[in-house]
Design a protein around this motif. Structure first.
Motif, PDB file in Angstrom:
ATOM      1  N   LEU A  63       0.827  -1.205   0.000  1.00 17.30           N
ATOM      2  CA  LEU A  63       0.000   0.000   0.000  1.00 17.30           C
ATOM      3  C   LEU A  63       0.863   1.258   0.000  1.00 17.30           C
ATOM      4  O   LEU A  63       1.895   1.312   0.671  1.00 17.30           O
ATOM      5  N   ARG A  64       0.401   2.271  -0.719  1.00 13.74           N
ATOM      6  CA  ARG A  64       1.159   3.509  -0.853  1.00 13.74           C
ATOM      7  C   ARG A  64       0.411   4.740  -0.350  1.00 13.74           C
ATOM      8  O   ARG A  64       1.014   5.654   0.208  1.00 13.74           O
ATOM      9  N   VAL A  65      -0.896   4.788  -0.596  1.00 16.66           N
ATOM     10  CA  VAL A  65      -1.706   5.951  -0.233  1.00 16.66           C
ATOM     11  C   VAL A  65      -3.039   5.443   0.310  1.00 16.66           C
ATOM     12  O   VAL A  65      -3.595   4.465  -0.204  1.00 16.66           O
ATOM     13  N   ALA A  66      -3.564   6.120   1.339  1.00 16.41           N
ATOM     14  CA  ALA A  66      -4.881   5.789   1.878  1.00 16.41           C
ATOM     15  C   ALA A  66      -5.851   6.926   1.597  1.00 16.41           C
ATOM     16  O   ALA A  66      -5.492   8.105   1.697  1.00 16.41           O
ATOM     17  N   VAL A  67      -7.089   6.551   1.243  1.00 10.24           N
ATOM     18  CA  VAL A  67      -8.185   7.505   1.094  1.00 10.24           C
ATOM     19  C   VAL A  67      -9.296   7.052   2.035  1.00 10.24           C
ATOM     20  O   VAL A  67      -9.713   5.892   1.991  1.00 10.24           O
ATOM     21  N   ILE A  68      -9.758   7.953   2.899  1.00 10.86           N
ATOM     22  CA  ILE A  68     -10.822   7.608   3.835  1.00 10.86           C
ATOM     23  C   ILE A  68     -12.024   8.500   3.588  1.00 10.86           C
ATOM     24  O   ILE A  68     -11.901   9.707   3.416  1.00 10.86           O
ATOM     25  N   THR A  69     -13.207   7.882   3.534  1.00 11.31           N
ATOM     26  CA  THR A  69     -14.434   8.609   3.245  1.00 11.31           C
ATOM     27  C   THR A  69     -15.580   7.991   4.030  1.00 11.31           C
ATOM     28  O   THR A  69     -15.394   7.008   4.764  1.00 11.31           O
ATOM     29  N   GLY A  70     -16.757   8.574   3.904  1.00 13.03           N
ATOM     30  CA  GLY A  70     -17.946   8.027   4.540  1.00 13.03           C
ATOM     31  C   GLY A  70     -18.885   7.451   3.508  1.00 13.03           C
ATOM     32  O   GLY A  70     -18.639   7.521   2.308  1.00 13.03           O
ATOM     33  N   ARG A  71     -19.982   6.887   3.989  1.00 12.28           N
ATOM     34  CA  ARG A  71     -20.985   6.309   3.095  1.00 12.28           C
ATOM     35  C   ARG A  71     -22.218   7.213   3.078  1.00 12.28           C
ATOM     36  O   ARG A  71     -22.603   7.753   4.112  1.00 12.28           O
ATOM     37  N   GLY A  72     -22.794   7.379   1.902  1.00 16.84           N
ATOM     38  CA  GLY A  72     -23.998   8.199   1.794  1.00 16.84           C
ATOM     39  C   GLY A  72     -23.682   9.672   1.991  1.00 16.84           C
ATOM     40  O   GLY A  72     -22.756  10.205   1.379  1.00 16.84           O
ATOM     41  N   GLU A  73     -24.428  10.314   2.856  1.00 14.57           N
ATOM     42  CA  GLU A  73     -24.278  11.754   3.085  1.00 14.57           C
ATOM     43  C   GLU A  73     -23.558  12.068   4.384  1.00 14.57           C
ATOM     44  O   GLU A  73     -23.569  13.212   4.838  1.00 14.57           O
TER      45      GLU A  73
END
Length: 280
Positions: A63-73
């Motif tokens: 792994l080189r880069v992480a992207v973190i997000t949520g689901r929906g709104e």
């Protein structure tokens, strides 16, 4: 013996409140939502998992880069009265409070000290440990209509988690005091204008923009990328004493009456009546 031979293989399947996707390009996509088939997450479990996440990401050689997000709104928030019962177990409970301190420190230090870049894609409302994760990320991409809420004072507790460490550096002390002391939330658009987030983009473009930045980083020179992040984050390390003081004061707040009053008022749909302060 290569150091990677001494590290155990990462069990990404252990995460129950985060959906993990390892991509062939070296990008780790983390969604703050339970995988299909798991029960709805608890705040306690989610706090624990997010605090463990960054060490696993750092130790995975592919792994080189992480992207973190949520689901929906939602990026990370508590809906309605969800989680209040859990929070009401903490006041006066020494063991629970120690765990909260440990996990808050582990999450913040884990992001700062992870040499690999972390990008947050703030797709909606972000508060609590989720806001800490979103703003401590190396690059933050927010929806223009996202709501960023540091609600510590609204709950009768001192602002810990992250804000004392990074808000003054990102947006200046005057703005940090305005939004933290007055408990004012702000949109992604305003957050970009004052420098609290890296970019604000239309709601439908948040994740694609974050992944595009991640792809560019993943294709770049990895040693130079990580050494540059490590050097830049010395600015944050100079603020560690202030951060640790803030999280200690937050912990003290769990032993006072104001948190219980704030949560009870929320359940009863009324304004809280906070206690008179003790003389210093």
């Amino acid at each position: 013996m290569p150091i990677d031979d001494l590290r155990p293989a990462i069990d990404w399947g252990k995460y129950q409140t985060l959906t993990i996707e390892r991509r062939d390009t070296g990008i780790l996509l983390i969604t703050i939502a339970e995988p299909d088939g798991y029960p709805a997450p608890t705040l306690t479990r989610r706090h624990t998992e997010i605090s463990c996440l960054w060490r696993d990401f750092a130790d995975d050689p592919d792994l080189r880069v992480a992207v973190i997000t949520g689901r929906g709104e939602r990026f990370w928030t508590v809906e309605g009265n969800d989680g209040i019962d859990e929070m009401l177990q903490n006041p006066g409970n020494y063991n629970n409070t120690v765990n909260l301190i440990r996990e808050g420190l582990t999450n913040a230090h884990g992001i700062v000290n992870c040499d690999k870049p972390i990008i947050s894609a703030i797709n909606g409302e972000a508060m609590g440990s989720g806001l800490a994760t979103a703003l401590l990320a190396d690059i933050s991409v927010a929806s223009t209509d996202a709501r960023l809420i540091d609600g510590h004072l609204l709950q009768g507790i001192a602002a810990g988690d992250h804000s004392v460490m990074i808000w003054p550096l990102l947006c200046g002390l005057a703005k940090a005091k305005l939004y933290l002391l007055a408990s004012a939330d702000l949109t992604g658009e305003v957050a970009e204008r004052i420098g609290l987030v890296s970019l604000a983009v239309p709601p439908g473009d948040v994740l694609d923009t974050a992944l595009g930045i991640a792809q560019r980083m993943a294709a770049g020179p990895q040693h130079a990328l990580r050494w540059t992040k490590r050097s830049l984050n010395h600015w944050l390390r100079t603020a560690v004493p202030a951060f640790e003081a803030s999280i200690a004061f937050e912990a003290m707040s769990f032993f006072g009456p104001d948190l219980v009053e704030a949560l009870t008022a929320q359940v009863e749909n009324r304004s809280p009546r906070f206690a008179e302060p003790l003389p210093w």
